[in-house]
Motif scaffolding. Structure first.
Motif, short mmCIF file in Angstrom:
data_model
loop_
_atom_site.label_atom_id
_atom_site.label_comp_id
_atom_site.label_asym_id
_atom_site.label_seq_id
_atom_site.Cartn_x
_atom_site.Cartn_y
_atom_site.Cartn_z
N LYS A 37 0.82 -1.21 0.00
CA LYS A 37 0.00 0.00 0.00
C LYS A 37 0.85 1.26 0.00
O LYS A 37 1.94 1.28 0.57
N GLU A 38 0.32 2.31 -0.61
CA GLU A 38 0.96 3.63 -0.49
C GLU A 38 0.21 4.41 0.57
O GLU A 38 -1.00 4.58 0.49
N GLY A 39 0.95 4.85 1.57
CA GLY A 39 0.35 5.65 2.62
C GLY A 39 0.78 7.09 2.50
O GLY A 39 0.11 7.92 1.91
N CYS A 40 1.97 7.37 2.96
CA CYS A 40 2.45 8.75 3.02
C CYS A 40 3.31 9.16 1.83
O CYS A 40 3.45 10.34 1.55
N ALA A 41 3.92 8.22 1.16
CA ALA A 41 4.80 8.43 0.00
C ALA A 41 6.13 9.10 0.36
O ALA A 41 6.86 9.51 -0.53
N VAL A 42 6.44 9.18 1.66
CA VAL A 42 7.71 9.79 2.08
C VAL A 42 8.45 8.93 3.11
O VAL A 42 9.34 9.41 3.80
N GLY A 43 8.09 7.66 3.23
CA GLY A 43 8.82 6.75 4.11
C GLY A 43 8.53 6.91 5.59
O GLY A 43 9.30 6.44 6.42
N GLU A 44 7.40 7.53 5.94
CA GLU A 44 7.09 7.77 7.35
C GLU A 44 6.12 6.75 7.95
O GLU A 44 6.13 6.55 9.14
N CYS A 45 5.28 6.10 7.11
CA CYS A 45 4.19 5.29 7.68
C CYS A 45 4.42 3.79 7.63
O CYS A 45 3.82 3.04 8.39
N GLY A 46 5.24 3.30 6.69
CA GLY A 46 5.54 1.88 6.60
C GLY A 46 4.49 1.04 5.89
O GLY A 46 4.65 -0.17 5.78
N ALA A 47 3.43 1.65 5.37
CA ALA A 47 2.40 0.87 4.67
C ALA A 47 2.96 0.16 3.44
O ALA A 47 2.48 -0.89 3.05
N CYS A 48 4.00 0.73 2.86
CA CYS A 48 4.58 0.18 1.62
C CYS A 48 5.77 -0.74 1.88
O CYS A 48 6.49 -1.10 0.95
N THR A 49 5.95 -1.17 3.12
CA THR A 49 7.11 -2.00 3.47
C THR A 49 7.11 -3.31 2.71
O THR A 49 6.09 -4.00 2.61
N VAL A 50 8.26 -3.64 2.16
CA VAL A 50 8.54 -4.93 1.55
C VAL A 50 9.87 -5.41 2.13
O VAL A 50 10.56 -4.66 2.82
N ILE A 51 10.22 -6.64 1.86
CA ILE A 51 11.53 -7.15 2.28
C ILE A 51 12.41 -7.18 1.03
O ILE A 51 12.03 -7.75 0.02
N MET A 52 13.56 -6.52 1.12
CA MET A 52 14.52 -6.54 0.02
C MET A 52 15.84 -7.06 0.55
O MET A 52 16.40 -6.49 1.49
N ASP A 53 16.28 -8.15 -0.03
CA ASP A 53 17.53 -8.78 0.39
C ASP A 53 17.59 -8.97 1.91
O ASP A 53 18.60 -8.71 2.55
N GLY A 54 16.46 -9.40 2.47
CA GLY A 54 16.39 -9.74 3.89
C GLY A 54 16.09 -8.60 4.84
O GLY A 54 15.94 -8.82 6.03
N LYS A 55 15.95 -7.38 4.33
CA LYS A 55 15.69 -6.23 5.19
C LYS A 55 14.37 -5.57 4.84
O LYS A 55 14.02 -5.45 3.66
N ALA A 56 13.65 -5.13 5.87
CA ALA A 56 12.40 -4.40 5.66
C ALA A 56 12.75 -3.00 5.13
O ALA A 56 13.57 -2.30 5.73
N VAL A 57 12.15 -2.62 4.00
CA VAL A 57 12.41 -1.30 3.39
C VAL A 57 11.10 -0.69 2.93
O VAL A 57 10.14 -1.40 2.62
N CYS A 58 11.07 0.62 2.87
CA CYS A 58 9.91 1.34 2.34
C CYS A 58 10.03 1.41 0.82
O CYS A 58 10.95 2.05 0.29
N SER A 59 9.12 0.77 0.13
CA SER A 59 9.20 0.72 -1.33
C SER A 59 8.87 2.06 -1.98
O SER A 59 9.18 2.25 -3.16
N CYS A 60 8.32 2.99 -1.23
CA CYS A 60 8.05 4.33 -1.79
C CYS A 60 9.32 5.16 -1.89
O CYS A 60 9.35 6.17 -2.58
N LEU A 61 10.37 4.75 -1.21
CA LEU A 61 11.63 5.50 -1.20
C LEU A 61 12.68 4.94 -2.15
O LEU A 61 13.75 5.54 -2.30
N LEU A 62 12.39 3.82 -2.78
CA LEU A 62 13.36 3.18 -3.67
C LEU A 62 12.89 3.27 -5.11
O LEU A 62 11.71 3.05 -5.40
N LEU A 63 13.81 3.58 -5.99
CA LEU A 63 13.50 3.50 -7.41
C LEU A 63 13.61 2.04 -7.83
O LEU A 63 14.46 1.30 -7.32
#
Length: 153
Positions: A37-63
């Protein structure tokens, strides 16, 4: 346009993407993985969290192009993962799911934690969830759900 290759939920993916396409949009629009999900679009809410290479990351902050060669896990993959399945059931059973908007991000933050630390302390759980905001303020049922999974181990 940039060609990217990555694994998403265990499946190899290759695509031509614009250089400014966010991972969040790539997952939702190109791969139809709308659980993220997209929540805040600035990495503040975590709604867009995915796991990348074993770490939780905000997908709204990554290209998407930054994820070339990465392994990405979205909430859709949890149904095929034993820990993910237990987390989903515990969240339903113990009220960790309320409106559900934060749930995908919370589940993935928790999954990343349990993958790296199978017996986390209360402080570890709270630290892992720091980046996930629950607009229903349901933090206690979320933590209760996580502890139920730990207890069942």
């Amino acid at each position: 346009m940039t060609t990217i290759k990555m694994k998403v939920n265990g499946i190899s993916v290759s695509a031509e993407v614009d250089g400014n396409l966010r991972l969040l949009d790539f997952l939702r629009e190109n791969l139809d993985l709308t659980g993220t999900k997209e929540g805040c679009a600035v990495g503040e809410c975590g709604a867009c969290t995915v796991i990348m290479d074993g770490k939780a990351v905000c997908s709204c902050l990554l290209l998407a192009a930054q994820c070339h060669g990465a392994e990405v896990t979205t909430v859709e993959a949890l149904q095929r993962d034993p820990v993910g399945k237990r987390l989903q059931h515990a969240f339903v059973e113990h009220g960790g799911v309320q409106c559900g908007f934060c749930t995908p991000g919370v589940l993935l933050s928790t999954k990343a934690l349990l993958d790296s630390n199978p017996q986390p302390s209360d402080a570890d759980i709270k630290e892992a969830l720091e980046g996930n905001l629950c607009r229903c303020t349901g933090y206690q049922p979320i933590i209760k759900s996580i502890k139920a999974v730990l207890k069942a181990r």
